[in-house]
Design a protein around this motif. Sequence first.
Motif, PDB file in Angstrom:
ATOM      1  N   GLY A 182      51.775  35.363  54.006  1.00 22.79           N
ATOM      2  CA  GLY A 182      51.962  35.843  52.652  1.00 22.79           C
ATOM      3  C   GLY A 182      53.172  35.236  51.959  1.00 22.79           C
ATOM      4  O   GLY A 182      53.148  34.988  50.771  1.00 22.79           O
ATOM      5  N   ARG A 183      54.214  35.016  52.720  1.00 22.44           N
ATOM      6  CA  ARG A 183      55.391  34.366  52.143  1.00 22.44           C
ATOM      7  C   ARG A 183      55.276  32.865  52.373  1.00 22.44           C
ATOM      8  O   ARG A 183      54.867  32.426  53.448  1.00 22.44           O
ATOM      9  CB  ARG A 183      56.674  34.881  52.808  1.00 22.44           C
ATOM     10  N   GLN A 326      42.336  38.041  52.585  1.00 23.28           N
ATOM     11  CA  GLN A 326      43.701  38.576  52.635  1.00 23.28           C
ATOM     12  C   GLN A 326      44.195  39.036  51.269  1.00 23.28           C
ATOM     13  O   GLN A 326      45.012  39.940  51.190  1.00 23.28           O
ATOM     14  CB  GLN A 326      44.675  37.502  53.134  1.00 23.28           C
ATOM     15  N   CYS A 327      43.737  38.353  50.228  1.00 23.83           N
ATOM     16  CA  CYS A 327      44.314  38.559  48.908  1.00 23.83           C
ATOM     17  C   CYS A 327      43.233  39.035  47.934  1.00 23.83           C
ATOM     18  O   CYS A 327      42.207  38.362  47.753  1.00 23.83           O
ATOM     19  CB  CYS A 327      44.940  37.267  48.385  1.00 23.83           C
ATOM     20  N   LEU A 362      42.237  34.826  36.107  1.00 22.82           N
ATOM     21  CA  LEU A 362      42.758  35.912  36.936  1.00 22.82           C
ATOM     22  C   LEU A 362      42.939  35.533  38.402  1.00 22.82           C
ATOM     23  O   LEU A 362      43.672  36.190  39.131  1.00 22.82           O
ATOM     24  CB  LEU A 362      41.828  37.135  36.859  1.00 22.82           C
ATOM     25  N   ARG A 366      47.183  33.481  42.162  1.00 25.58           N
ATOM     26  CA  ARG A 366      47.340  34.836  42.690  1.00 25.58           C
ATOM     27  C   ARG A 366      46.786  34.939  44.104  1.00 25.58           C
ATOM     28  O   ARG A 366      45.876  35.709  44.389  1.00 25.58           O
ATOM     29  CB  ARG A 366      46.683  35.843  41.743  1.00 25.58           C
TER      30      ARG A 366
ATOM     31  N   ASP B   7      53.430  39.635  47.285  1.00 25.62           N
ATOM     32  CA  ASP B   7      52.825  39.117  48.513  1.00 25.62           C
ATOM     33  C   ASP B   7      51.359  39.548  48.490  1.00 25.62           C
ATOM     34  O   ASP B   7      51.040  40.704  48.781  1.00 25.62           O
ATOM     35  CB  ASP B   7      53.545  39.676  49.744  1.00 25.62           C
ATOM     36  N   TRP B   8      50.481  38.618  48.121  1.00 22.96           N
ATOM     37  CA  TRP B   8      49.072  38.965  47.900  1.00 22.96           C
ATOM     38  C   TRP B   8      48.384  39.384  49.192  1.00 22.96           C
ATOM     39  O   TRP B   8      47.374  40.059  49.164  1.00 22.96           O
ATOM     40  CB  TRP B   8      48.340  37.799  47.249  1.00 22.96           C
ATOM     41  N   ASP B  28      44.451  44.123  36.853  1.00 17.37           N
ATOM     42  CA  ASP B  28      43.217  43.409  36.532  1.00 17.37           C
ATOM     43  C   ASP B  28      42.011  44.313  36.788  1.00 17.37           C
ATOM     44  O   ASP B  28      42.163  45.478  37.154  1.00 17.37           O
ATOM     45  CB  ASP B  28      43.129  42.080  37.313  1.00 17.37           C
ATOM     46  N   GLU B  29      40.811  43.778  36.591  1.00 20.04           N
ATOM     47  CA  GLU B  29      39.616  44.629  36.690  1.00 20.04           C
ATOM     48  C   GLU B  29      39.400  45.163  38.097  1.00 20.04           C
ATOM     49  O   GLU B  29      38.633  46.108  38.295  1.00 20.04           O
ATOM     50  CB  GLU B  29      38.379  43.848  36.228  1.00 20.04           C
ATOM     51  N   TRP B  30      40.065  44.596  39.082  1.00 25.59           N
ATOM     52  CA  TRP B  30      39.928  45.083  40.457  1.00 25.59           C
ATOM     53  C   TRP B  30      41.122  45.956  40.877  1.00 25.59           C
ATOM     54  O   TRP B  30      41.216  46.368  42.033  1.00 25.59           O
ATOM     55  CB  TRP B  30      39.765  43.914  41.427  1.00 25.59           C
ATOM     56  N   PHE B  32      44.374  44.971  40.817  1.00 25.51           N
ATOM     57  CA  PHE B  32      45.524  44.221  41.352  1.00 25.51           C
ATOM     58  C   PHE B  32      46.488  43.865  40.223  1.00 25.51           C
ATOM     59  O   PHE B  32      46.064  43.652  39.083  1.00 25.51           O
ATOM     60  CB  PHE B  32      45.038  42.958  42.069  1.00 25.51           C
ATOM     61  N   PRO B  33      47.770  43.804  40.530  1.00 21.37           N
ATOM     62  CA  PRO B  33      48.759  43.622  39.458  1.00 21.37           C
ATOM     63  C   PRO B  33      48.714  42.218  38.833  1.00 21.37           C
ATOM     64  O   PRO B  33      48.575  41.224  39.537  1.00 21.37           O
ATOM     65  CB  PRO B  33      50.097  43.840  40.184  1.00 21.37           C
ATOM     66  N   VAL B  34      48.787  42.220  37.528  1.00 20.28           N
ATOM     67  CA  VAL B  34      48.967  40.974  36.789  1.00 20.28           C
ATOM     68  C   VAL B  34      50.404  40.987  36.300  1.00 20.28           C
ATOM     69  O   VAL B  34      50.761  41.788  35.441  1.00 20.28           O
ATOM     70  CB  VAL B  34      47.995  40.868  35.606  1.00 20.28           C
ATOM     71  N   ALA B  59      54.515  45.159  49.004  1.00 20.77           N
ATOM     72  CA  ALA B  59      54.018  43.854  48.579  1.00 20.77           C
ATOM     73  C   ALA B  59      54.825  43.240  47.446  1.00 20.77           C
ATOM     74  O   ALA B  59      54.668  42.073  47.139  1.00 20.77           O
ATOM     75  CB  ALA B  59      52.552  43.976  48.148  1.00 20.77           C
ATOM     76  N   LEU B  60      55.692  44.035  46.847  1.00 21.51           N
ATOM     77  CA  LEU B  60      56.460  43.529  45.708  1.00 21.51           C
ATOM     78  C   LEU B  60      57.866  43.162  46.135  1.00 21.51           C
ATOM     79  O   LEU B  60      58.469  43.837  46.982  1.00 21.51           O
ATOM     80  CB  LEU B  60      56.577  44.589  44.618  1.00 21.51           C
TER      81      LEU B  60
END
Lengths: 415, 68
Positions: A182-183, A326-327, A362, A366, B7-8, B28-30, B32-34, B59-60
């Motif tokens: 992740g990092r 994972q994401c 989107l 990300r 950290d996605w 977002d539509e799911w 998750f943070p934008v 995660a932030l």
Amino acid sequence: MTAVLDSPTTPVSSIGAPRLLAGVAEHGRVDHARHLLLHGAPVLRRRSWLVAATRDVNLLGRGGGAFPVTAKLAAMPSGRDVAVLLNGSEGEPASRKDRVLMTCAPHLVIDGALVVADALGTANVTIVVHDAAAHDSLVHAVAERTDATVVRVVRAADGGFVGGEIRAVVNGLATGRAVPGGRRVLPHVSGVDGLPTFGSNVETFAHLALLGRMGVAEYARTGSTAEPGTSLLTVLGDAPVRGVVEVPNGTPLSVLLPATTAPVLVGGYHGTWRRDVDGLTVDRAALRAAGSPLGAGVIARPHPGTCVVDEVVRVARWLAAESAGQCGPCFFGLPAIADDLAALAAGAGADRAASAHRRLALVRGRGACAHPDGSAAFVGSALDALADELAVHQHHGRCGRPASTVLPTPEEGTR
Amino acid sequence: MSTIDVDWTRCDAHGLCSRLLPERITLDEWGFPVVDGRELPDDLVRAARSAALACPALALRVGSHDAG
């Protein structure tokens, strides 16, 4: 369907005299005796020499990122334990150049590993490979010579597309699961065994072997001024020469794809669709500037009379399924985008295209790895380059042509 | 010079961050943070740190961008 590439022997050819693939077209696998005749023993160089020489010939990493090798070498700390990692996992599904290189010219790859290991003063050298034939050829090659006992050849489990990224390969060695962390910890900070690691694609190492042997002037005798030397490409579909082709850098793409009227995919499944290849050459910086990075060197053109839209939908679904999960934006976004694309192929209108574009925005940037961005590039460029084909689909719900099957979408476990 | 990093691989779309820092984080539509990627002004850094601490998935991260 992908008869050429699924056959046990991928066609191998070159434009001009082959370097990496010297002797392969005539003899197949280059054994150690023939390798010595063709290339001689590896010429070891000091680290400072390699840093300067890779800068002078502008050697760029061949895994897809095209990162300057000189910067990677210069970033390695000196005076402490380090590791060398050769990435031969070739996760790009359409690419065959790495397994061809490892299978047919394994000693050149090993020479490159030895050159780098010696320059960095380490005996920690690992080649990670997935393909069985490539693995066996490398293991056999290590046994054929007495100077390569430090080279460890590791057969990695299939990590799929995202498992081929170097950070995923590092994680695979440590944990058995090849997914990116992740990092964004780069291998030169912490890689194999937690050591600072010089990691690159196997073709990069083969070039380092040639460069050490030839020196800058001789190495730069072929290729372009901007990027001397040669490149391995995998060419698929409607092209006079298919399979793995070694070309001098600077070669116009129109030489590989003459009289282009069909859309072309440049760079593979994280690459871009284009309407033509006018003015483009095998020049990584120029291709990136033109919006079509060379990636791992895949060039594909569907055959005339086939439906490219259906093929793009199939690959988009495959890319969605290849998310490591994972994401969230990648895991949820890529399937949603593939659905948008499938709807467009079935005749949906502008609102669905808008939905696709919104969702592409989107997923970009990300995720923990390049998969969402690369997949977005593939789909987004297809929406632009295939505008005419999509217009036909919108009017008729289909185009009536048989689906193009140039791009392989391997099932899990068959790669 | 602070920015917000996600950290996605950890984020599970709980959505608390967006409630605690709506000025910079939407969903977002799911779910998750934008994240608005611009640098945080000083008066938002405190709220950003609260959002990072509140994240159930850790995660932030609020950090200086060039150290990222």
